[in-house]
Design an enzyme around this catalytic site. Structure first.
Site, PDB file in Angstrom:
ATOM      1  N   GLU A 169       3.120   6.334 -10.763  1.00 29.33           N
ATOM      2  CA  GLU A 169       2.397   6.936 -11.894  1.00 29.33           C
ATOM      3  C   GLU A 169       0.888   6.785 -11.678  1.00 29.33           C
ATOM      4  OE1 GLU A 169       4.708   4.529 -14.924  1.00 29.33           O
ATOM      5  OE2 GLU A 169       4.547   6.426 -16.001  1.00 29.33           O
TER       6      GLU A 169
ATOM      7  N   ASP B 284       0.864  -1.187   0.000  1.00 27.33           N
ATOM      8  CA  ASP B 284       0.000   0.000   0.000  1.00 27.33           C
ATOM      9  C   ASP B 284       0.898   1.235   0.000  1.00 27.33           C
ATOM     10  OD1 ASP B 284      -1.703   2.101   0.604  1.00 27.33           O
ATOM     11  OD2 ASP B 284      -2.807   0.979   2.132  1.00 27.33           O
TER      12      ASP B 284
HETATM   13  C1  LIG Z   1      -4.294   4.500 -12.783  1.00 29.50           C
HETATM   14  S1  LIG Z   1      -3.548   2.955 -12.393  1.00 29.50           S
HETATM   15  C2  LIG Z   1      -1.833   3.261 -12.815  1.00 29.50           C
HETATM   16  C3  LIG Z   1      -1.073   1.983 -13.078  1.00 29.50           C
HETATM   17  C4  LIG Z   1       0.383   2.171 -13.546  1.00 29.50           C
HETATM   18  N1  LIG Z   1       1.138   2.958 -12.609  1.00 29.50           N
HETATM   19  C5  LIG Z   1       0.389   2.827 -14.900  1.00 29.50           C
HETATM   20  O1  LIG Z   1       0.650   4.034 -14.964  1.00 29.50           O
HETATM   21  O2  LIG Z   1       0.117   2.146 -15.921  1.00 29.50           O
HETATM   22  C6  LIG Z   1      -3.486   3.018 -10.591  1.00 29.50           C
HETATM   23  C7  LIG Z   1      -2.771   1.849  -9.958  1.00 29.50           C
HETATM   24  O3  LIG Z   1      -2.601   2.110  -8.574  1.00 29.50           O
HETATM   25  C8  LIG Z   1      -2.927   0.951  -7.837  1.00 29.50           C
HETATM   26  N2  LIG Z   1      -3.294   1.375  -6.472  1.00 29.50           N
HETATM   27  C9  LIG Z   1      -4.429   1.980  -6.065  1.00 29.50           C
HETATM   28  N3  LIG Z   1      -4.389   2.234  -4.747  1.00 29.50           N
HETATM   29  C10 LIG Z   1      -3.171   1.801  -4.321  1.00 29.50           C
HETATM   30  C11 LIG Z   1      -2.527   1.781  -3.058  1.00 29.50           C
HETATM   31  N4  LIG Z   1      -3.134   2.250  -1.956  1.00 29.50           N
HETATM   32  N5  LIG Z   1      -1.282   1.283  -2.973  1.00 29.50           N
HETATM   33  C12 LIG Z   1      -0.667   0.764  -4.077  1.00 29.50           C
HETATM   34  N6  LIG Z   1      -1.237   0.741  -5.302  1.00 29.50           N
HETATM   35  C13 LIG Z   1      -2.468   1.249  -5.422  1.00 29.50           C
HETATM   36  C14 LIG Z   1      -4.057   0.317  -8.633  1.00 29.50           C
HETATM   37  O4  LIG Z   1      -4.254  -1.033  -8.318  1.00 29.50           O
HETATM   38  C15 LIG Z   1      -3.559   0.544 -10.051  1.00 29.50           C
HETATM   39  O5  LIG Z   1      -2.697  -0.473 -10.475  1.00 29.50           O
END
Ligand SMILES: C[S@@+](CC[C@H](N)C(=O)[O-])C[C@H]1O[C@@H](n2cnc3c(N)ncnc32)[C@H](O)[C@@H]1O
Length: 181
Positions: free
Chosen positions: A129, A112
């Site tokens: 990102e 997280d």
């Molecule tokens: C808009 S997508 C971006 C994915 C990747 N970074 C990209 O740019 O292709 C948001 C990502 O953040 C992850 N995410 C959401 N909340 C999160 C958290 N609290 N901790 C880690 N990852 C998280 C989601 O599962 C998803 O994979």
């Protein structure tokens, strides 16, 4: 949360499972590899600013399906830890990493952004990102900075309003883009 894991190859989801996916997991299931606004051009810019080099330790938080993690590991010879909170994303990242032949160079684990398991000052580069908008932003930002070594770089990209939205537009946008988080 926060433990390295062995991740199974992605399986085909049932119709019911697909109905309950958040928009980003849905994109992943469709086979989309870059899941953020601005697409690859935004990652190109992040890479330009990152000054990535061989031997660096890089953390990619909210890694989605692992595209940027793979690009950094393959392109620069860095050692990358790719973290996401969603099991579906982790499955796909692990699959892509394995197919890319980079399993030795990229660790895939759940975590997280608001509570990273890593010690202070662990990474030369920390990437996030399009992740902070789903969480408590100041807390996420503190975690990204905490995990980064002094003199390192934190590289985060995010949605922003070019001009203040109407309340209606704001509600509509946030309602759709943060669905499921
Ligand atoms: C808009 S997508 C971006 C994915 C990747 N970074 C990209 O740019 O292709 C948001 C990502 O953040 C992850 N995410 C959401 N909340 C999160 C958290 N609290 N901790 C880690 N990852 C998280 C989601 O599962 C998803 O994979």
């Amino acid at each position: 949360m926060g433990t390295a894991q062995t991740v199974a190859r992605p399986r085909t989801l049932t119709e019911g499972e697909v109905e309950h996916l958040d928009p980003y997991a849905f994109f992943a299931v469709l086979g989309k590899r870059v899941i953020h606004p601005g697409g690859r051009a935004v990652t190109d810019e992040l890479i330009r600013r990152g000054d990535f080099q061989a031997g660096q330790r890089v953390l990619d938080v909210g890694c989605g399906v692992g595209t940027t993690a793979i690009r950094i590991a393959r392109g620069f010879g860095a050692s990358v830890t790719a973290v996401d909170i969603a099991p579906l994303m982790l499955e796909r990242t692990a699959d892509h990493v394995s197919r890319a032949g980079l399993s030795e160079q990229i660790a895939v684990e759940d975590g997280d952004i608001c509570s990273l398991r890593f010690a202070d000052r662990s990474f030369d580069r920390v990437v996030a990102e399009a992740v902070t908008m789903f969480v408590d932003r100041p807390r996420a930002a503190r975690e990204l900075v905490r995990a980064c070594k002094p003199g390192g770089r934190v590289l985060a990209t995010e949605f922003y309003w070019r001009k203040p939205p109407t309340p209606e537009a704001r509600q509509l946008f946030l309602g759709e883009t943060t669905k499921g988080f």
